[in-house]
Enzyme design. Structure first.
Site, PDB file in Angstrom:
ATOM      1  CG  ASN A  40      -1.998  -1.034   1.239  1.00 16.99           C
ATOM      2  OD1 ASN A  40      -2.135  -1.865   2.387  1.00 16.99           O
ATOM      3  ND2 ASN A  40      -2.851  -1.201   0.156  1.00 16.99           N
ATOM      4  CG  HIS A  68      -4.207  -3.359  -2.870  1.00 17.14           C
ATOM      5  ND1 HIS A  68      -5.180  -2.631  -3.325  1.00 17.14           N
ATOM      6  CD2 HIS A  68      -4.717  -3.484  -1.406  1.00 17.14           C
ATOM      7  CE1 HIS A  68      -6.295  -2.553  -2.722  1.00 17.14           C
ATOM      8  NE2 HIS A  68      -5.825  -2.878  -1.492  1.00 17.14           N
ATOM      9  CG  HIS A 156      -1.427  -9.558   2.518  1.00 17.94           C
ATOM     10  ND1 HIS A 156      -0.965  -8.488   3.120  1.00 17.94           N
ATOM     11  CD2 HIS A 156      -2.557  -9.232   1.694  1.00 17.94           C
ATOM     12  CE1 HIS A 156      -1.557  -7.487   2.521  1.00 17.94           C
ATOM     13  NE2 HIS A 156      -2.503  -7.831   1.956  1.00 17.94           N
ATOM     14  CG  HIS A 181      -5.342  -7.740   3.976  1.00 18.43           C
ATOM     15  ND1 HIS A 181      -5.373  -7.053   2.964  1.00 18.43           N
ATOM     16  CD2 HIS A 181      -6.554  -8.076   4.377  1.00 18.43           C
ATOM     17  CE1 HIS A 181      -6.567  -6.813   2.589  1.00 18.43           C
ATOM     18  NE2 HIS A 181      -7.608  -7.478   3.447  1.00 18.43           N
TER      19      HIS A 181
END
Length: 273
Positions: A40, A68, A156, A181
């Site tokens: 992130n 992501h 995660h 996460h």
């Protein structure tokens, strides 16, 4: 061996926390190996090559990703030429995902550290292959105490039960199983019965005056109105460096100590002495 794992870096505050605090912490604790989850880091969505290089310069030895992973499209090619960047191991073979999900790193003194990155399936937006089978495959290839001197597993996922199950599944076969996460540090640092250090979530590196790293207003609007609202934006206050510290037995690779790390920002400071 002395290891550290730092949870999801969210936006500029998280990047600043890593860059400001990690170099000094690595020197003070004499850390042998550092893993940072950077999925992130680029404005809250994905990772760029420039940011990755900044983390390596600050002292990270390996970066992990998550759901992501590909939000920044350049990651699809950068991961192919950067072995220190890992995506979830358990992408199904048909996906032909670029890069690797597990790697064995050799330190300057010859010791070897394995890193395995897995993504859970419960409550996740993606449904990948079985993470438990993927963990078995990776750990069988680098047995702790024989091939690897230490092993870190980043699980995660959203569900605490799935993270805990992975901890017990890998107990005795990894030095550390740590969750990422969910961006909130859990208070359950422990050494499991088989000798594996465990924490359900290491927490995020970011601004905790937020909703899991994002500006409060946008999240509140979505919860209260049930409308999509504007795109999430990272909170911009002072970030906290948040992670987990582990010491291992030199002979077995199993854990003898685990402590949380929280430096800067709004959380109460905690750091190994």
């Amino acid at each position: 061996m002395k290891l550290a794992f730092f949870g999801d870096v969210v936006g500029k505050p998280g990047r600043s926390a890593v860059q400001s605090h990690l170099p000094g912490l690595k020197a003070r604790l004499r850390l042998d190996f550092v893993v940072v989850n950077g999925e992130n880091a680029a404005g809250g969505f994905g990772l760029t090559s420039q940011i990755a290089e900044e983390f390596f310069a600050a002292g990270a030895d390996c970066l992990t990703l998550g759901d992501h992973a590909w939000d920044q499209r350049e990651a699809l090619t950068y991961i192919e030429r950067e072995p220190r960047l890992l995506r979830p191991l358990n992408y199904p073979p048909a996906a032909r995902a670029p890069g690797k999900g597990a790697e064995l790193f050799t330190l300057a003194d010859g010791r070897r550290v394995g890193v395995v990155q897995l993504q859970g399936n419960v409550f996740m937006r993606q449904s990948l292959a079985c993470p438990f089978a993927a963990a078995d495959s990776a750990l069988d290839q680098m047995p702790l105490g024989a091939v690897a001197d230490a092993i870190i597993v980043d699980i995660h996922c959203e569900a605490t039960s799935e993270k805990m199950a992975m901890g017990h599944h890998c107990d005795g076969r990894a030095s550390l199983v740590v969750g990422s996460h969910t961006h909130v540090p859990t208070a359950d640092t422990m050494i499991l019965t088989g000798g594996t250090a465990y924490q359900t979530d290491a927490g995020m590196c970011g601004d905790y005056d937020s909703v899991i790293g994002m500006q409060k207003e946008g999240s509140l609007y979505r919860f209260q109105s049930q409308l999509p609202g504007e795109r999430y934006q990272p909170a911009i206050g002072e970030g906290t460096l948040c992670g987990t510290y582990v010491e291992t037995d030199d002979r077995t690779g199993l854990a003898v100590r685990i402590e949380p790390i929280r430096i800067g920002g709004r959380l109460s400071p905690q750091a190994p002495g």
